[in-house]
Design a protein around this motif. Structure first.
Motif, PDB file in Angstrom:
ATOM      1  N   ASN A  69       0.817  -1.219   0.000  1.00  0.00           N
ATOM      2  CA  ASN A  69       0.000   0.000   0.000  1.00  0.00           C
ATOM      3  C   ASN A  69       0.856   1.277   0.000  1.00  0.00           C
ATOM      4  O   ASN A  69       0.585   2.213   0.745  1.00  0.00           O
ATOM      5  CB  ASN A  69      -0.933  -0.015   1.219  1.00  0.00           C
ATOM      6  N   SER A  70       1.894   1.279  -0.836  1.00  0.00           N
ATOM      7  CA  SER A  70       2.823   2.408  -0.865  1.00  0.00           C
ATOM      8  C   SER A  70       3.154   2.808  -2.293  1.00  0.00           C
ATOM      9  O   SER A  70       2.978   2.036  -3.230  1.00  0.00           O
ATOM     10  CB  SER A  70       4.127   2.050  -0.149  1.00  0.00           C
ATOM     11  N   VAL A  71       3.668   4.023  -2.398  1.00  0.00           N
ATOM     12  CA  VAL A  71       4.037   4.575  -3.701  1.00  0.00           C
ATOM     13  C   VAL A  71       5.489   5.015  -3.651  1.00  0.00           C
ATOM     14  O   VAL A  71       5.903   5.685  -2.696  1.00  0.00           O
ATOM     15  CB  VAL A  71       3.128   5.778  -4.046  1.00  0.00           C
ATOM     16  N   VAL A  82       3.886   1.529  -7.740  1.00  0.00           N
ATOM     17  CA  VAL A  82       2.846   1.397  -6.724  1.00  0.00           C
ATOM     18  C   VAL A  82       2.836  -0.048  -6.246  1.00  0.00           C
ATOM     19  O   VAL A  82       2.805  -0.976  -7.061  1.00  0.00           O
ATOM     20  CB  VAL A  82       1.463   1.752  -7.325  1.00  0.00           C
ATOM     21  N   LEU A  84       0.455  -2.399  -4.231  1.00  0.00           N
ATOM     22  CA  LEU A  84      -0.907  -2.443  -3.714  1.00  0.00           C
ATOM     23  C   LEU A  84      -0.960  -3.239  -2.409  1.00  0.00           C
ATOM     24  O   LEU A  84      -0.022  -3.968  -2.071  1.00  0.00           O
ATOM     25  CB  LEU A  84      -1.836  -3.060  -4.759  1.00  0.00           C
ATOM     26  N   TRP A 105       2.571  12.727  -5.837  1.00  0.00           N
ATOM     27  CA  TRP A 105       1.870  11.844  -4.906  1.00  0.00           C
ATOM     28  C   TRP A 105       1.634  12.589  -3.606  1.00  0.00           C
ATOM     29  O   TRP A 105       2.558  13.169  -3.035  1.00  0.00           O
ATOM     30  CB  TRP A 105       2.675  10.576  -4.666  1.00  0.00           C
ATOM     31  N   GLU A 107       0.695  11.857   0.020  1.00  0.00           N
ATOM     32  CA  GLU A 107       0.613  10.709   0.939  1.00  0.00           C
ATOM     33  C   GLU A 107      -0.590  10.828   1.872  1.00  0.00           C
ATOM     34  O   GLU A 107      -1.233   9.828   2.190  1.00  0.00           O
ATOM     35  CB  GLU A 107       1.929  10.604   1.730  1.00  0.00           C
ATOM     36  N   LYS A 110      -3.588  10.183  -0.236  1.00  0.00           N
ATOM     37  CA  LYS A 110      -3.423   8.944  -1.019  1.00  0.00           C
ATOM     38  C   LYS A 110      -3.923   9.163  -2.446  1.00  0.00           C
ATOM     39  O   LYS A 110      -4.714   8.373  -2.979  1.00  0.00           O
ATOM     40  CB  LYS A 110      -4.159   7.764  -0.358  1.00  0.00           C
ATOM     41  N   GLU A 111      -3.488  10.257  -3.021  1.00  0.00           N
ATOM     42  CA  GLU A 111      -3.878  10.599  -4.395  1.00  0.00           C
ATOM     43  C   GLU A 111      -2.683  11.162  -5.145  1.00  0.00           C
ATOM     44  O   GLU A 111      -1.822  11.803  -4.544  1.00  0.00           O
ATOM     45  CB  GLU A 111      -4.954  11.705  -4.390  1.00  0.00           C
ATOM     46  N   ASP A 122      -6.393   8.152  -8.216  1.00  0.00           N
ATOM     47  CA  ASP A 122      -6.225   7.291  -7.039  1.00  0.00           C
ATOM     48  C   ASP A 122      -4.935   6.480  -7.141  1.00  0.00           C
ATOM     49  O   ASP A 122      -4.140   6.662  -8.077  1.00  0.00           O
ATOM     50  CB  ASP A 122      -7.471   6.427  -6.814  1.00  0.00           C
ATOM     51  N   LEU A 123      -4.759   5.565  -6.202  1.00  0.00           N
ATOM     52  CA  LEU A 123      -3.522   4.779  -6.103  1.00  0.00           C
ATOM     53  C   LEU A 123      -3.181   4.022  -7.384  1.00  0.00           C
ATOM     54  O   LEU A 123      -2.012   3.871  -7.730  1.00  0.00           O
ATOM     55  CB  LEU A 123      -3.657   3.794  -4.934  1.00  0.00           C
TER      56      LEU A 123
END
Ligand code: FES
Length: 169
Positions: A69-71, A82, A84, A105, A107, A110-111, A122-123
């Motif tokens: 769940n990170s970018v 990304v 997921l 990004w 944080e 989350k967009e 979105d992500l």
């Protein structure tokens, strides 16, 4: 006697002038060669765009280096990697699908947000707020021997997000 001195002892500064003339001549030749090299590079196709070799494959890192769940930004490759929450990977272009500004990004939200006309995504790169007409492009991702690799040769235009775009280890 005076005449002889005139030829054997040039005026002060004459040899320096000659030297500077030679230096300017050499610098002129170097500048000319550089202009030719730059022109040749400009008018011939770039190797980066021609080859499908490893030159345009970004080795992002080991699968385990990327939290769920990170970018992760790869600015030189012009993408965000990304990860997921289910462990899948997606490489989204940082180029906005509206007019091409670089999205950032956020944080907290989350967009991905475009600073130019406030589109947001979105992500997985789907449009949340227009004027962007479609999701962010993606780049092909491969996972080989635990290494995440992104092929930045071919951005993939898409109209929707679907699970087939996600790559798993
Ligand atoms: Fe991104 Fe216009 S370029 S919203």
């Amino acid at each position: 006697m005076k005449e002889k001195n005139k030829h054997t002892n040039p005026e002060p500064g004459t040899s320096r002038r000659r030297f500077l003339k030679k230096v300017w001549g050499v610098l002129g030749i170097i500048a000319g060669v550089e202009v030719l090299a730059i022109s040749a590079g400009f008018f011939s196709p770039s190797k980066r765009n021609v080859t499908n070799g490893s030159r345009n494959i970004v080795e992002a890192g080991n699968v385990g280096d990327f939290k769920l769940n990170s970018v992760f930004p790869f600015r030189s490759g012009k993408f965000y990697l990304v990860r997921l929450s289910d462990g899948g990977f997606l490489a989204v272009s940082l180029k906005c699908s509206h007019l091409g500004c670089s999205v950032l990004w956020n944080e907290d939200k989350k967009e991905f947000i475009c600073p130019c006309h406030a589109s947001s995504f979105d992500l997985v790169g789907k449009v949340i707020n227009p004027p962007a007409p479609r999701p962010l492009d993606t780049f092909p991702v491969k996972i080989e021997q635990g290494i995440v690799k992104v092929d930045i040769n071919n951005p993939q235009r898409r109209n929707n997000f679907n699970k087939d775009q996600v790559v798993y280890a």
